[in-house]
Structure formats: C-alpha cells, structure tokens
Design a protein around this motif. Sequence first.
Motif, PDB file in Angstrom:
ATOM      1  N   VAL A  34      -0.685  15.198  38.462  1.00 63.11           N
ATOM      2  CA  VAL A  34      -2.105  15.160  38.505  1.00 63.11           C
ATOM      3  C   VAL A  34      -2.692  16.508  38.734  1.00 63.11           C
ATOM      4  CG1 VAL A  34      -3.776  14.018  39.967  1.00 63.11           C
ATOM      5  CG2 VAL A  34      -2.005  12.897  39.017  1.00 63.11           C
ATOM      6  N   PHE A  35      -2.351  17.337  39.627  1.00 67.04           N
ATOM      7  CA  PHE A  35      -2.812  18.565  40.038  1.00 67.04           C
ATOM      8  C   PHE A  35      -2.746  19.464  38.998  1.00 67.04           C
ATOM      9  CE2 PHE A  35      -3.026  16.474  44.249  1.00 67.04           C
ATOM     10  CZ  PHE A  35      -4.494  17.301  44.691  1.00 67.04           C
ATOM     11  N   LEU A  36      -1.418  19.288  38.137  1.00 66.22           N
ATOM     12  CA  LEU A  36      -1.772  20.379  37.023  1.00 66.22           C
ATOM     13  C   LEU A  36      -2.587  19.967  35.949  1.00 66.22           C
ATOM     14  CD1 LEU A  36       2.098  21.051  36.060  1.00 66.22           C
ATOM     15  CD2 LEU A  36       0.470  22.584  36.594  1.00 66.22           C
ATOM     16  N   MET A  37      -2.836  18.811  35.786  1.00 68.75           N
ATOM     17  CA  MET A  37      -4.099  18.355  34.976  1.00 68.75           C
ATOM     18  C   MET A  37      -5.267  18.795  35.212  1.00 68.75           C
ATOM     19  SD  MET A  37      -2.761  14.824  33.064  1.00 68.75           S
ATOM     20  CE  MET A  37      -2.383  13.581  34.220  1.00 68.75           C
ATOM     21  N   LEU A  38      -5.645  18.642  36.575  1.00 72.82           N
ATOM     22  CA  LEU A  38      -6.842  19.075  37.215  1.00 72.82           C
ATOM     23  C   LEU A  38      -6.915  20.629  37.331  1.00 72.82           C
ATOM     24  CD1 LEU A  38      -6.982  16.744  40.339  1.00 72.82           C
ATOM     25  CD2 LEU A  38      -8.470  16.616  38.435  1.00 72.82           C
ATOM     26  N   GLY A  39      -6.030  21.357  37.238  1.00 66.19           N
ATOM     27  CA  GLY A  39      -5.816  22.642  37.428  1.00 66.19           C
ATOM     28  C   GLY A  39      -6.226  23.298  36.142  1.00 66.19           C
ATOM     29  N   PHE A  40      -5.600  22.646  34.915  1.00 67.56           N
ATOM     30  CA  PHE A  40      -5.814  22.868  33.504  1.00 67.56           C
ATOM     31  C   PHE A  40      -7.430  22.515  33.165  1.00 67.56           C
ATOM     32  CE2 PHE A  40      -6.374  21.515  29.080  1.00 67.56           C
ATOM     33  CZ  PHE A  40      -5.691  22.432  28.418  1.00 67.56           C
ATOM     34  N   VAL A  41      -8.016  21.583  33.477  1.00 66.73           N
ATOM     35  CA  VAL A  41      -9.476  21.297  33.536  1.00 66.73           C
ATOM     36  C   VAL A  41     -10.252  22.442  34.119  1.00 66.73           C
ATOM     37  CG1 VAL A  41     -11.352  19.671  33.996  1.00 66.73           C
ATOM     38  CG2 VAL A  41      -9.084  18.693  32.923  1.00 66.73           C
ATOM     39  N   ALA A  42      -9.925  22.644  35.263  1.00 64.78           N
ATOM     40  CA  ALA A  42     -10.652  23.634  36.042  1.00 64.78           C
ATOM     41  C   ALA A  42     -10.479  24.993  35.411  1.00 64.78           C
ATOM     42  CB  ALA A  42     -10.260  23.803  37.557  1.00 64.78           C
ATOM     43  N   GLY A  43      -9.334  25.289  34.838  1.00 61.74           N
ATOM     44  CA  GLY A  43      -9.178  26.585  34.073  1.00 61.74           C
ATOM     45  C   GLY A  43     -10.023  26.549  32.891  1.00 61.74           C
ATOM     46  N   VAL A  44     -10.132  25.429  32.199  1.00 62.32           N
ATOM     47  CA  VAL A  44     -10.761  25.504  31.018  1.00 62.32           C
ATOM     48  C   VAL A  44     -12.499  25.669  31.330  1.00 62.32           C
ATOM     49  CG1 VAL A  44     -11.976  24.017  29.108  1.00 62.32           C
ATOM     50  CG2 VAL A  44      -9.364  24.236  29.580  1.00 62.32           C
TER      51      VAL A  44
END
Length: 66
Positions: A34-44
């Motif tokens: 979950v936090f990797l996906m949130l980190g990906f969205v935040a990075g984008v």
Amino acid sequence: MTISTEFVAGVIAGGVLGWIFDRMLGTKPWGLIVFLMLGFVAGVFNVMRASGFAGARSGRDTPRDP
C-alpha cells in the motif's frame, strides 16, 4: 535530474514507511504494498508539479465572446 530524484524519493519514502508499518503491526506484506503505491502516486504528483504540468491553467477553458 531533479525530476527523477523527486520520483525516486517518493517511491523510496513509501517503501520505507510501508516496511516500518509492517514491522510495527505485523501486517506483512500489505503495508509495504500500500505504501509503495502511495509513494508511486506521490512521486508522479511531484514530477508533474516540478515540471509545471499540474496546476497551470492556460485559460482555454473559459468561453470567449465572438
């Protein structure tokens, strides 16, 4: 260089927070996922903001009088 750093930092921060979350609560591997996906969205989002793509309106959406 700055744009790629923004993206990588978001993903790494999400991964670290997910790993800590999993270690504290014993929810392997769901916190990391979950936090990797949130980190990906935040990075984008950070890349879009740094490149000027997000938040800039050109004014083409407003109707004009003929």
